[in-house]
Design a protein around this motif. Structure first.
Motif, PDB file in Angstrom:
ATOM      1  N   ILE A   1       1.238 -22.270 -48.688  1.00 28.87           N
ATOM      2  CA  ILE A   1       2.412 -22.148 -47.813  1.00 28.87           C
ATOM      3  C   ILE A   1       3.422 -23.229 -48.184  1.00 28.87           C
ATOM      4  O   ILE A   1       3.097 -24.417 -48.191  1.00 28.87           O
ATOM      5  CB  ILE A   1       2.030 -22.280 -46.322  1.00 28.87           C
ATOM      6  N   LEU A   2       4.639 -22.793 -48.489  1.00 34.97           N
ATOM      7  CA  LEU A   2       5.713 -23.717 -48.850  1.00 34.97           C
ATOM      8  C   LEU A   2       6.613 -23.946 -47.646  1.00 34.97           C
ATOM      9  O   LEU A   2       7.094 -22.997 -47.024  1.00 34.97           O
ATOM     10  CB  LEU A   2       6.540 -23.146 -50.006  1.00 34.97           C
ATOM     11  N   GLU A   3       6.849 -25.226 -47.313  1.00 34.89           N
ATOM     12  CA  GLU A   3       7.819 -25.574 -46.278  1.00 34.89           C
ATOM     13  C   GLU A   3       9.120 -25.987 -46.947  1.00 34.89           C
ATOM     14  O   GLU A   3       9.120 -26.822 -47.851  1.00 34.89           O
ATOM     15  CB  GLU A   3       7.297 -26.728 -45.418  1.00 34.89           C
ATOM     16  N   VAL A   4      10.205 -25.376 -46.510  1.00 32.26           N
ATOM     17  CA  VAL A   4      11.532 -25.738 -47.006  1.00 32.26           C
ATOM     18  C   VAL A   4      12.267 -26.446 -45.877  1.00 32.26           C
ATOM     19  O   VAL A   4      12.481 -25.869 -44.810  1.00 32.26           O
ATOM     20  CB  VAL A   4      12.331 -24.493 -47.448  1.00 32.26           C
TER      21      VAL A   4
ATOM     22  N   ALA B   1      15.101 -17.512 -52.145  1.00 35.35           N
ATOM     23  CA  ALA B   1      13.672 -17.245 -51.990  1.00 35.35           C
ATOM     24  C   ALA B   1      13.384 -15.787 -52.310  1.00 35.35           C
ATOM     25  O   ALA B   1      14.275 -14.924 -52.248  1.00 35.35           O
ATOM     26  CB  ALA B   1      13.217 -17.572 -50.571  1.00 35.35           C
ATOM     27  N   LYS B   2      12.150 -15.513 -52.643  1.00 35.83           N
ATOM     28  CA  LYS B   2      11.732 -14.143 -52.917  1.00 35.83           C
ATOM     29  C   LYS B   2      11.871 -13.313 -51.642  1.00 35.83           C
ATOM     30  O   LYS B   2      11.442 -13.733 -50.568  1.00 35.83           O
ATOM     31  CB  LYS B   2      10.284 -14.135 -53.409  1.00 35.83           C
ATOM     32  N   ALA B   3      12.490 -12.163 -51.746  1.00 33.55           N
ATOM     33  CA  ALA B   3      12.663 -11.307 -50.579  1.00 33.55           C
ATOM     34  C   ALA B   3      11.311 -10.959 -49.973  1.00 33.55           C
ATOM     35  O   ALA B   3      10.367 -10.607 -50.676  1.00 33.55           O
ATOM     36  CB  ALA B   3      13.413 -10.037 -50.966  1.00 33.55           C
ATOM     37  N   GLY B   4      11.197 -11.107 -48.664  1.00 30.01           N
ATOM     38  CA  GLY B   4       9.961 -10.789 -47.970  1.00 30.01           C
ATOM     39  C   GLY B   4       8.957 -11.920 -47.908  1.00 30.01           C
ATOM     40  O   GLY B   4       7.862 -11.738 -47.374  1.00 30.01           O
ATOM     41  N   SER B   5       9.324 -13.105 -48.418  1.00 31.85           N
ATOM     42  CA  SER B   5       8.360 -14.211 -48.462  1.00 31.85           C
ATOM     43  C   SER B   5       8.362 -15.071 -47.199  1.00 31.85           C
ATOM     44  O   SER B   5       7.480 -15.911 -47.036  1.00 31.85           O
ATOM     45  CB  SER B   5       8.631 -15.101 -49.685  1.00 31.85           C
ATOM     46  N   MET B   6       9.335 -14.873 -46.302  1.00 27.58           N
ATOM     47  CA  MET B   6       9.379 -15.677 -45.078  1.00 27.58           C
ATOM     48  C   MET B   6       8.218 -15.298 -44.157  1.00 27.58           C
ATOM     49  O   MET B   6       8.011 -14.124 -43.858  1.00 27.58           O
ATOM     50  CB  MET B   6      10.713 -15.455 -44.351  1.00 27.58           C
TER      51      MET B   6
ATOM     52  N   GLY C   1      -0.778 -14.889 -50.375  1.00 27.14           N
ATOM     53  CA  GLY C   1      -1.830 -15.895 -50.436  1.00 27.14           C
ATOM     54  C   GLY C   1      -1.981 -16.575 -51.776  1.00 27.14           C
ATOM     55  O   GLY C   1      -2.980 -17.271 -52.017  1.00 27.14           O
ATOM     56  N   LYS C   2      -0.995 -16.438 -52.656  1.00 24.84           N
ATOM     57  CA  LYS C   2      -1.094 -17.049 -53.975  1.00 24.84           C
ATOM     58  C   LYS C   2      -0.854 -18.559 -53.897  1.00 24.84           C
ATOM     59  O   LYS C   2      -0.159 -19.049 -53.013  1.00 24.84           O
ATOM     60  CB  LYS C   2      -0.095 -16.407 -54.940  1.00 24.84           C
ATOM     61  N   LYS C   3      -1.430 -19.272 -54.820  1.00 27.70           N
ATOM     62  CA  LYS C   3      -1.262 -20.723 -54.894  1.00 27.70           C
ATOM     63  C   LYS C   3       0.176 -21.038 -55.315  1.00 27.70           C
ATOM     64  O   LYS C   3       0.748 -20.351 -56.156  1.00 27.70           O
ATOM     65  CB  LYS C   3      -2.246 -21.308 -55.911  1.00 27.70           C
TER      66      LYS C   3
END
Length: 231
Positions: A30-33, A41-46, A95-97
């Motif tokens: 999980i990336l925090e911005v 950001a990649k569409a749908g990644s939020m 769920g990717k690293k």
């Protein structure tokens, strides 16, 4: 039984500010911005956010008519969204690293499926892999990221970086290739003997060959791409 209590669960999993800056790995996946203005950001990644943040799909004409044609050709595989405002934004992708890279006036190519987010200071351009356009749809494009700033990419499980040096080329499976240094241009080759051994066309029969001086990042997982029907 206190270790199974709700309070203990919250304590072990709650968000904690680490003070790492614009991009922060809240967990390995999980990336925090820490958003103050804008991020791509990649569409749908939020997956969550707080504050006042507006999301907008990347406009077809935002980067010129050439990009519009590329997007029409590559479809939704590398669709980006622009998040603007102030707050904390949390991104993830199946769920990717997540790997954070700080480019310092450098360039890197990233497979379109593996680009999660990048700072607005980074210039990006979609590059088509025309030579395999008739073989695999999902893996025929990548994104060139260039400049100074942060880029977040994703990998199924732990990635491996292989050095490419003159006279010692690296050959990879396109389905397992995440990214490579901006000065390398892969060539595509078909392993006829391996294809014959399998008795049918397969991902392994198409290979990427990297020559020169740089690096290539692979993952221990083969993305399954849609096969293109050719006439």
């Amino acid at each position: 039984m206190s270790r199974f209590s709700i309070n203990e669960f919250i304590k072990n999993t709650e968000q904690i500010d680490k003070g790492e800056g614009f991009f922060e790995l809240e967990t390995p996946r999980i990336l925090e911005v820490n958003l103050e203005q804008m991020v791509w950001a990649k569409a749908g990644s939020m997956i969550a956010y707080n504050g006042k943040i507006k999301f907008e799909r990347e406009g077809l004409l935002e980067h010129g008519i050439g990009t519009m044609f590329k997007k029409a050709f590559t479809g939704e595989g590398t669709s980006l969204m622009k998040a603007t405002g102030q707050g904390k934004l949390y991104l993830a992708d199946k769920g990717k690293k997540i790997i954070i890279l700080h480019l310092q006036n450098e360039a890197i190519y990233v497979n379109g499926n593996d680009l999660l987010a990048f700072e607005p200071s980074i210039q990006h351009d979609i590059k088509l892999m025309r030579k395999i356009a008739g073989m695999m749809a999902g893996g025929l494009f990548n994104v060139r990221c260039e400049g100074t700033g942060l880029v977040a990419i994703t990998s199924h499980y732990e990635p491996l970086t292989l050095r490419v040096s003159p006279g010692k080329p690296i050959i990879t499976d396109p389905n397992a290739t995440i990214a490579w240094s901006g000065n390398l241009t892969p060539e595509f080759q078909t392993d006829i003997s391996f294809k014959t051994f399998l008795g049918r066309g397969s991902g392994e029969s198409i290979q990427m060959r990297f020559e020169g001086d740089g690096f290539v990042i692979v993952q221990p997982f083969e993305e399954v791409y849609m096969q293109v029907q050719t006439t």
